[in-house]
Design a protein around this motif. Structure first.
Motif, mmCIF file in Angstrom:
data_model
loop_
_atom_site.group_PDB
_atom_site.id
_atom_site.type_symbol
_atom_site.label_atom_id
_atom_site.label_comp_id
_atom_site.label_asym_id
_atom_site.label_seq_id
_atom_site.Cartn_x
_atom_site.Cartn_y
_atom_site.Cartn_z
ATOM 1 N N LEU A 1 0.877 -1.113 0.081
ATOM 2 C CA LEU A 1 0.015 -0.082 -0.036
ATOM 3 C C LEU A 1 1.031 1.121 -0.120
ATOM 4 C CD1 LEU A 1 -2.732 -1.143 2.777
ATOM 5 C CD2 LEU A 1 -2.978 -1.126 0.225
ATOM 6 N N GLY A 2 1.926 1.230 -0.735
ATOM 7 C CA GLY A 2 2.917 2.557 -0.885
ATOM 8 C C GLY A 2 2.116 3.622 -1.290
ATOM 9 N N LEU A 3 1.428 3.431 -2.238
ATOM 10 C CA LEU A 3 0.780 4.693 -2.749
ATOM 11 C C LEU A 3 -0.233 5.217 -1.747
ATOM 12 C CD1 LEU A 3 0.600 6.138 -5.513
ATOM 13 C CD2 LEU A 3 -1.070 4.650 -6.338
ATOM 14 N N LEU A 4 -0.769 4.460 -0.978
ATOM 15 C CA LEU A 4 -1.832 4.886 0.062
ATOM 16 C C LEU A 4 -0.952 5.829 1.141
ATOM 17 C CD1 LEU A 4 -4.810 4.937 0.875
ATOM 18 C CD2 LEU A 4 -4.399 2.644 2.226
ATOM 19 N N LEU A 5 0.384 5.179 1.372
ATOM 20 C CA LEU A 5 0.900 5.614 2.544
ATOM 21 C C LEU A 5 1.501 7.327 2.252
ATOM 22 C CD1 LEU A 5 3.746 4.361 4.815
ATOM 23 C CD2 LEU A 5 4.572 6.440 3.118
ATOM 24 N N ILE A 6 1.742 7.245 0.684
ATOM 25 C CA ILE A 6 2.197 8.559 0.296
ATOM 26 C C ILE A 6 1.012 9.633 0.281
ATOM 27 C CG2 ILE A 6 2.814 9.900 -1.955
ATOM 28 C CD1 ILE A 6 4.574 7.330 -2.546
ATOM 29 N N LEU A 7 -0.185 9.234 -0.461
ATOM 30 C CA LEU A 7 -1.172 10.140 -0.074
ATOM 31 C C LEU A 7 -1.829 10.470 1.075
ATOM 32 C CD1 LEU A 7 -3.374 7.966 -3.091
ATOM 33 C CD2 LEU A 7 -2.292 10.506 -3.002
ATOM 34 N N ALA A 8 -1.706 9.473 2.132
ATOM 35 C CA ALA A 8 -2.045 9.808 3.500
ATOM 36 C C ALA A 8 -0.916 10.896 4.345
ATOM 37 C CB ALA A 8 -2.044 8.418 4.328
ATOM 38 N N PHE A 9 0.217 10.530 4.186
ATOM 39 C CA PHE A 9 1.124 11.499 4.827
ATOM 40 C C PHE A 9 1.267 13.054 4.052
ATOM 41 C CE2 PHE A 9 2.430 7.650 7.043
ATOM 42 C CZ PHE A 9 2.878 8.175 8.300
ATOM 43 N N SER A 10 1.177 12.832 2.850
ATOM 44 C CA SER A 10 1.200 14.439 2.085
ATOM 45 C C SER A 10 0.265 15.191 2.669
ATOM 46 C CB SER A 10 1.021 14.028 0.438
ATOM 47 O OG SER A 10 -0.350 13.488 0.246
ATOM 48 N N GLY A 11 -0.698 14.689 3.280
ATOM 49 C CA GLY A 11 -1.939 15.737 3.830
ATOM 50 C C GLY A 11 -1.398 16.287 5.172
#
Length: 323
Positions: A111-121
């Protein structure tokens, strides 16, 4: 005495390498930004410090480090100094799932893409804290603009990413890269050109880059949410902006441009070359197009990007289900 887990050692090494990479790229991008700005405006840009001004970014960094850290009267000291830290350090985590090469990934995760989208917020929260904590009217106005802009442009960006996730059936960036070939017609950008354009325009809005740099519009808000920051307080916001630029260009490279795959001899150099081409385009756009008004900024999102992203997602879902 218990041994340190191998995975923890790998993670710490990866974070140290990422921190060095971000710092070095910050110097390179400052030089590129100023040189491209110079040539666009028909002047040489930095030229005096070192050959062709190569040492100018280093001189700027030393100047920032040496400046006094100043807390304005009436500011909330905790929030004021928490903001630049919150802006910079979570960005390092965003580099972990990025596949820089066949074996050059900080941490392989499904879920690497999900981690990026979550922490970028978290950057939105940092902007909000900076504006509110500084007790400055320009800072508060910049923070309000930043929050509205980030919330708006996150939606089409997510929808464009979802289209690729539907198509490939994965949120693992390494798997998405491996599903593409080395030639341009094998890239997802060739199959999903609309998603690529929406992602790139939304990325400009998310990183507060011109022509969407309303949260820090110098002609209207002095410097927006970081008006009151000096020294390394400002420096951390500065580094975080460039780090976020590298992250969005890296995600675009992995999702749409075949990642580390190239026509000949796949490797990390292809990934970095594609990332830097996108970074140069971002810098070129800044010095070519005028800043949009705030109503225009939101109209571009709600009237164009959102409907097109939804339409693209529906077509992708339909075609994926059918074929």
């Amino acid at each position: 005495m218990s041994q340190i887990p191998v995975e923890l050692v790998k993670l710490l090494i990866a974070l140290a390498a990422i921190a060095a990479f971000v710092g070095l790229n910050g110097l390179v991008l400052v030089y590129l930004e100023r040189k491209i700005a110079g040539h666009v405006q028909r002047r040489p840009g930095p030229f005096e410090v070192g050959p062709h001004g190569l040492l100018q970014p280093l001189a700027d960094a030393v100047k920032l480090i040496g400046k006094q850290l100043f807390t304005p009267a009436g500011a909330d000291k905790l929030l004021f100094w928490m903001a630049p830290v919150l802006s910079f350090f979570p960005v390092l985590l965003l580099f972990l799932p990025l596949p820089f090469g066949p074996t050059a990934t900080g941490m392989e995760m499904n879920l690497g893409l999900l981690l990026i989208l979550a922490f970028s917020g978290l950057n939105v929260l940092a902007i909000c804290l900076a504006g509110w904590g500084s007790n400055n009217k320009w800072g508060i106005l910049g923070a309000a603009r930043g929050v509205a802009q980030s919330v708006a442009y996150e939606i089409p960006l997510l929808l464009s990413v979802l289209a690729i996730a539907f198509q490939t059936g994965s949120l693992n960036l390494s798997e998405i890269v491996q599903g593409q070939g080395g030639w341009p017609w094998q890239w997802n950008a060739f199959v999903q050109p609309l998603a690529f354009i929406i992602f790139f325009v939304s990325a400009l809005g998310e990183t507060n880059r011109a022509p969407f740099d309303l949260p820090e519009a110098e002609s209207e808000l002095t410097a927006g949410f970081h008006t009151e920051y000096s020294g390394m307080g400002f420096g951390m916001f500065f580094l975080a902006e460039y780090a976020n630029m590298i992250v969005v260009c890296s995600v675009a490279t992995a999702l749409f441009l075949g990642g580390w795959q190239g026509p000949f001899f796949a490797g990390s150099w292809w990934f970095l070359l594609k990332v830097y081409v996108l970074l140069v385009v971002m810098i070129w756009l800044r010095w070519t197009y005028p800043r949009v008004r705030f109503d225009q900024l939101l109209n571009i999102n709600w009237k164009w990007l959102m409907p097109l992203a939804l339409l693209n997602l529906l077509i992708t879902a339909f075609v994926t289900k059918l074929f």
